[in-house]
Design a protein around this motif. Structure first.
Motif, PDB file in Angstrom:
ATOM      1  N   GLY A   1       0.797  -1.219   0.000  1.00 65.94           N
ATOM      2  CA  GLY A   1       0.000   0.000   0.000  1.00 65.94           C
ATOM      3  C   GLY A   1       0.829   1.267   0.000  1.00 65.94           C
ATOM      4  O   GLY A   1       1.927   1.339  -0.562  1.00 65.94           O
ATOM      5  N   ASP A   2       0.284   2.300   0.664  1.00 69.28           N
ATOM      6  CA  ASP A   2       0.925   3.616   0.669  1.00 69.28           C
ATOM      7  C   ASP A   2       2.292   3.573   1.343  1.00 69.28           C
ATOM      8  O   ASP A   2       3.196   4.322   0.951  1.00 69.28           O
ATOM      9  N   LEU A   3       2.437   2.715   2.356  1.00 71.45           N
ATOM     10  CA  LEU A   3       3.721   2.618   3.048  1.00 71.45           C
ATOM     11  C   LEU A   3       4.824   2.194   2.080  1.00 71.45           C
ATOM     12  O   LEU A   3       5.920   2.767   2.066  1.00 71.45           O
ATOM     13  N   ARG A   4       4.510   1.223   1.261  1.00 71.25           N
ATOM     14  CA  ARG A   4       5.476   0.739   0.261  1.00 71.25           C
ATOM     15  C   ARG A   4       5.768   1.827  -0.777  1.00 71.25           C
ATOM     16  O   ARG A   4       6.930   2.088  -1.118  1.00 71.25           O
ATOM     17  N   LEU A   5       4.716   2.479  -1.282  1.00 74.41           N
ATOM     18  CA  LEU A   5       4.884   3.508  -2.305  1.00 74.41           C
ATOM     19  C   LEU A   5       5.710   4.678  -1.783  1.00 74.41           C
ATOM     20  O   LEU A   5       6.593   5.192  -2.472  1.00 74.41           O
ATOM     21  N   ASP A   6       5.437   5.104  -0.552  1.00 71.32           N
ATOM     22  CA  ASP A   6       6.169   6.225   0.036  1.00 71.32           C
ATOM     23  C   ASP A   6       7.639   5.870   0.228  1.00 71.32           C
ATOM     24  O   ASP A   6       8.520   6.706   0.003  1.00 71.32           O
ATOM     25  N   LEU A   7       7.894   4.632   0.637  1.00 67.96           N
ATOM     26  CA  LEU A   7       9.277   4.201   0.864  1.00 67.96           C
ATOM     27  C   LEU A   7      10.058   4.194  -0.448  1.00 67.96           C
ATOM     28  O   LEU A   7      11.197   4.683  -0.510  1.00 67.96           O
ATOM     29  N   VAL A   8       9.469   3.641  -1.492  1.00 68.90           N
ATOM     30  CA  VAL A   8      10.134   3.587  -2.799  1.00 68.90           C
ATOM     31  C   VAL A   8      10.389   4.996  -3.319  1.00 68.90           C
ATOM     32  O   VAL A   8      11.478   5.302  -3.845  1.00 68.90           O
ATOM     33  N   ALA A   9       9.406   5.876  -3.171  1.00 68.71           N
ATOM     34  CA  ALA A   9       9.564   7.260  -3.633  1.00 68.71           C
ATOM     35  C   ALA A   9      10.683   7.967  -2.869  1.00 68.71           C
ATOM     36  O   ALA A   9      11.485   8.714  -3.455  1.00 68.71           O
ATOM     37  N   ASP A  10      10.764   7.727  -1.569  1.00 69.98           N
ATOM     38  CA  ASP A  10      11.815   8.329  -0.751  1.00 69.98           C
ATOM     39  C   ASP A  10      13.190   7.843  -1.206  1.00 69.98           C
ATOM     40  O   ASP A  10      14.148   8.628  -1.319  1.00 69.98           O
ATOM     41  N   ALA A  11      13.302   6.545  -1.473  1.00 70.81           N
ATOM     42  CA  ALA A  11      14.585   5.979  -1.895  1.00 70.81           C
ATOM     43  C   ALA A  11      15.014   6.533  -3.248  1.00 70.81           C
ATOM     44  O   ALA A  11      16.211   6.775  -3.484  1.00 70.81           O
ATOM     45  N   GLN A  12      14.068   6.746  -4.145  1.00 68.59           N
ATOM     46  CA  GLN A  12      14.404   7.231  -5.484  1.00 68.59           C
ATOM     47  C   GLN A  12      14.934   8.657  -5.462  1.00 68.59           C
ATOM     48  O   GLN A  12      15.625   9.080  -6.391  1.00 68.59           O
ATOM     49  N   ARG A  13      14.642   9.393  -4.393  1.00 67.13           N
ATOM     50  CA  ARG A  13      15.155  10.753  -4.272  1.00 67.13           C
ATOM     51  C   ARG A  13      16.581  10.790  -3.717  1.00 67.13           C
ATOM     52  O   ARG A  13      17.195  11.844  -3.659  1.00 67.13           O
ATOM     53  N   ARG A  14      17.103   9.621  -3.315  1.00 66.71           N
ATOM     54  CA  ARG A  14      18.432   9.562  -2.703  1.00 66.71           C
ATOM     55  C   ARG A  14      19.380   8.720  -3.550  1.00 66.71           C
ATOM     56  O   ARG A  14      18.993   7.681  -4.102  1.00 66.71           O
ATOM     57  N   GLU A  15      20.619   9.162  -3.649  1.00 63.71           N
ATOM     58  CA  GLU A  15      21.603   8.444  -4.455  1.00 63.71           C
ATOM     59  C   GLU A  15      22.260   7.300  -3.697  1.00 63.71           C
ATOM     60  O   GLU A  15      22.897   6.443  -4.314  1.00 63.71           O
ATOM     61  N   ASP A  16      22.119   7.285  -2.382  1.00 64.92           N
ATOM     62  CA  ASP A  16      22.812   6.284  -1.572  1.00 64.92           C
ATOM     63  C   ASP A  16      21.895   5.192  -1.060  1.00 64.92           C
ATOM     64  O   ASP A  16      22.235   4.469  -0.126  1.00 64.92           O
ATOM     65  N   VAL A  17      20.706   5.034  -1.654  1.00 65.27           N
ATOM     66  CA  VAL A  17      19.721   4.056  -1.177  1.00 65.27           C
ATOM     67  C   VAL A  17      19.173   3.247  -2.353  1.00 65.27           C
ATOM     68  O   VAL A  17      18.874   3.804  -3.414  1.00 65.27           O
ATOM     69  N   VAL A  18      19.068   1.937  -2.144  1.00 64.11           N
ATOM     70  CA  VAL A  18      18.391   1.057  -3.103  1.00 64.11           C
ATOM     71  C   VAL A  18      17.397   0.219  -2.308  1.00 64.11           C
ATOM     72  O   VAL A  18      17.742  -0.340  -1.262  1.00 64.11           O
ATOM     73  N   VAL A  19      16.164   0.135  -2.781  1.00 63.13           N
ATOM     74  CA  VAL A  19      15.130  -0.650  -2.109  1.00 63.13           C
ATOM     75  C   VAL A  19      15.120  -2.053  -2.703  1.00 63.13           C
ATOM     76  O   VAL A  19      15.055  -2.218  -3.928  1.00 63.13           O
ATOM     77  N   ILE A  20      15.164  -3.079  -1.837  1.00 70.64           N
ATOM     78  CA  ILE A  20      15.263  -4.460  -2.324  1.00 70.64           C
ATOM     79  C   ILE A  20      14.419  -5.397  -1.476  1.00 70.64           C
ATOM     80  O   ILE A  20      13.968  -5.056  -0.382  1.00 70.64           O
ATOM     81  N   SER A  21      14.236  -6.587  -2.003  1.00 64.71           N
ATOM     82  CA  SER A  21      13.797  -7.742  -1.218  1.00 64.71           C
ATOM     83  C   SER A  21      14.807  -8.848  -1.498  1.00 64.71           C
ATOM     84  O   SER A  21      14.810  -9.422  -2.591  1.00 64.71           O
ATOM     85  N   ALA A  22      15.682  -9.100  -0.541  1.00 66.15           N
ATOM     86  CA  ALA A  22      16.676 -10.163  -0.722  1.00 66.15           C
ATOM     87  C   ALA A  22      16.004 -11.514  -0.859  1.00 66.15           C
ATOM     88  O   ALA A  22      16.533 -12.418  -1.503  1.00 66.15           O
ATOM     89  N   LEU A  23      14.814 -11.645  -0.276  1.00 65.32           N
ATOM     90  CA  LEU A  23      14.101 -12.924  -0.314  1.00 65.32           C
ATOM     91  C   LEU A  23      13.553 -13.212  -1.705  1.00 65.32           C
ATOM     92  O   LEU A  23      13.706 -14.318  -2.231  1.00 65.32           O
ATOM     93  N   THR A  24      12.911 -12.222  -2.336  1.00 66.48           N
ATOM     94  CA  THR A  24      12.295 -12.434  -3.652  1.00 66.48           C
ATOM     95  C   THR A  24      13.201 -12.016  -4.806  1.00 66.48           C
ATOM     96  O   THR A  24      12.954 -12.400  -5.950  1.00 66.48           O
ATOM     97  N   GLY A  25      14.217 -11.220  -4.527  1.00 69.87           N
ATOM     98  CA  GLY A  25      15.115 -10.753  -5.580  1.00 69.87           C
ATOM     99  C   GLY A  25      14.737  -9.408  -6.157  1.00 69.87           C
ATOM    100  O   GLY A  25      15.479  -8.846  -6.974  1.00 69.87           O
ATOM    101  N   GLU A  26      13.601  -8.852  -5.740  1.00 70.04           N
ATOM    102  CA  GLU A  26      13.166  -7.559  -6.265  1.00 70.04           C
ATOM    103  C   GLU A  26      14.197  -6.470  -5.926  1.00 70.04           C
ATOM    104  O   GLU A  26      14.613  -6.331  -4.777  1.00 70.04           O
ATOM    105  N   GLY A  27      14.617  -5.719  -6.930  1.00 66.04           N
ATOM    106  CA  GLY A  27      15.542  -4.610  -6.715  1.00 66.04           C
ATOM    107  C   GLY A  27      17.002  -5.019  -6.626  1.00 66.04           C
ATOM    108  O   GLY A  27      17.884  -4.142  -6.593  1.00 66.04           O
ATOM    109  N   VAL A  28      17.311  -6.318  -6.597  1.00 67.49           N
ATOM    110  CA  VAL A  28      18.699  -6.754  -6.427  1.00 67.49           C
ATOM    111  C   VAL A  28      19.536  -6.409  -7.660  1.00 67.49           C
ATOM    112  O   VAL A  28      20.714  -6.026  -7.530  1.00 67.49           O
ATOM    113  N   ASP A  29      18.963  -6.511  -8.859  1.00 71.23           N
ATOM    114  CA  ASP A  29      19.707  -6.128 -10.062  1.00 71.23           C
ATOM    115  C   ASP A  29      20.091  -4.650 -10.023  1.00 71.23           C
ATOM    116  O   ASP A  29      21.199  -4.274 -10.415  1.00 71.23           O
ATOM    117  N   THR A  30      19.172  -3.825  -9.541  1.00 72.24           N
ATOM    118  CA  THR A  30      19.473  -2.391  -9.401  1.00 72.24           C
ATOM    119  C   THR A  30      20.592  -2.171  -8.388  1.00 72.24           C
ATOM    120  O   THR A  30      21.467  -1.324  -8.587  1.00 72.24           O
TER     121      THR A  30
END
Length: 433
Positions: A338-367
């Motif tokens: 929901g909104d918690l996930r969307l807000d977190l991703v948006a916050d990370a995209q505004r920062r150069e030192d942060v990547v959002v991932i799920s090590a369990l599912t692999g989401e974001g690991v390529d990035t």
């Protein structure tokens, strides 16, 4: 030699395993996280040594009592819980003095262990390598040396002796303290050897030179799960505090980097015992010398911000400066919606030192991989290099150590446009004469 001087305090662990336990939080104010979160974490630590947590209690302590830490009324209430529910172990989320620990055991009628002792027990159980066991034993002995008065009242008796094993009038407790000091000195000498060996290995890697990437973070943040996904290894990765203790290093390939070393390290925790920080200094030097730190954070945890502060405090304590390049991997995205996930991703995209991932599912690991490679190759430059068409070894070297941008054949020469680190370019030119 008494039971107290034989390395680990197995007296606590043997009694605790399978025991019914109560977790007690003497809240003295000033904490950065709420009482419920602190109780849950301590209960998780207790579960890690195989006890059954049947009750969690938080007490407001306005003024710590030198003899018992908590007040007499609180002591009586705990004693009732212990008696009614058949509790055999009380785990205090606090640092207890030897006197407080002894008085609490007498007043409650059960075994008592504080936060430091609890973490030491977990480390004692999880250490697998010879080095890890040395480090944990040293930390145990350091903690144990001041606590011989706690449960071993038989040690107060006088003993005679001869030679170096104990002079006339030396008490058993003094002899035990001396034996512990001697054992600690031997362990420190052995760990000095470990430090020198690790230093040689680091020097060899730096001459290669291969970049070193260290995963750091709060315990149970998902470092080992990410390590396994990046390397294909099978390091123990469970939803368990301190699942990883012994450091693991593996070779990985990244875009533009043929070889890098990835290190999985022990997880940090709030109020990490100073004995452990000192004992694990040799292991943590892998973090100090790393070219890049990836701070893995459990962003689904309600105390994620406080955990970040705890990790940064330990990094500062072991000598990792602000100048060390680092990224934050905001892990466990799969647990957010929901909104918690969307807000977190948006916050990370505004920062150069942060990547959002799920090590369990692999989401974001390529990035994350692309971002790590970009960080490590940020100083690379573009070079024009011409090789004989038959120089297969030279061509392979360029592909292995850099990023080949363009390649064209002109008669008997092959012309390359390659992005390389300046040091690698110098190495190649030396090789080519």
């Amino acid at each position: 030699m008494s039971e107290a001087s034989g390395g680990f305090d197995r007296d606590v662990e043997d009694f605790a395993r399978g025991a019914r336990a109560i977790v007690v939080l003497p809240d003295q104010g000033g904490a950065t996280r709420d009482a419920e979160a602190r109780l849950e974490e301590t209960a998780g630590l207790a579960l890690a040594i195989g006890v059954e947590v049947c009750r969690k209690v938080a007490f407001r302590v306005r003024a710590a009592k030198p003899a018992t830490l908590i007040g007499s009324g609180q002591m009586e209430q705990l004693a009732e819980f212990v008696k009614e529910e058949g509790i055999g172990l009380a785990v205090f989320d606090a640092s207890l003095t030897p006197v407080q620990q002894r008085n609490l055991e007498t007043g409650l009628g059960c075994k008592v262990i504080d936060r430091t002792g609890l973490i030491l027990e977990i480390f004692g159980e999880r250490a697998r390598t010879a080095e890890g066991r040395l480090q944990v034993e040293l930390a145990h002995l350091d903690y144990q040396a001041g606590r011989l008065v706690r449960s071993w009242t038989h040690l107060e008796r006088q003993r005679g002796g001869f030679g170096f094993l104990g002079g006339p009038g030396e008490t058993q407790i003094e002899a035990d303290r001396r034996l512990i000091r001697d054992r600690m000195a031997r362990l420190r000498r052995e760990l000095d050897g470990v430090t020198r060996t690790r230093g040689l290995h680091r020097d060899r890697r730096q001459r290669a030179p291969w970049p070193v990437i260290a995963l750091v973070g709060y315990t149970n943040a998902g470092k080992s799960t990410l390590f396994n996904r990046l390397t294909g290894a099978d390091v123990m990765a469970e939803n368990l505090l301190f699942a990883t203790l012994d450091p693991t290093l593996r070779q990985i390939s990244l875009p533009g980097i043929d070889k890098a070393i990835l290190s999985d390290t022990v997880g940090f925790v709030s109020d990490l015992p100073t004995q452990l920080v000192a004992a694990f200094k040799a292991t943590l030097e892998e973090v100090i010398s790393a070219d890049l730190l990836i701070h893995v954070r459990d962003v689904a945890h309600p105390d994620s911000a406080a955990q970040r502060a705890d990790v940064e405090a330990v990094l500062a304590e072991i000598g990792v400066g602000e100048g060390t390049p680092r990224l934050e991997a905001w892990n466990k995205l799969d647990l957010l919606a929901g909104d918690l996930r969307l807000d977190l991703v948006a916050d990370a995209q505004r920062r150069e030192d942060v990547v959002v991932i799920s090590a369990l599912t692999g989401e974001g690991v390529d990035t994350l991989i692309e971002t790590v490679a970009a960080r490590l190759t940020a100083g690379h430059q573009r070079y024009a290099i011409a090789l004989d068409a038959g120089d297969g070894a030279g061509a392979a070297w360029l592909h292995a150590h850099g990023e080949v941008l363009e390649q064209a054949v002109d008669g008997e020469r092959t012309h390359y446009q390659v992005r390389l680190a300046p040091a690698d370019y110098e190495r190649f030119m030396t090789r080519a004469g």
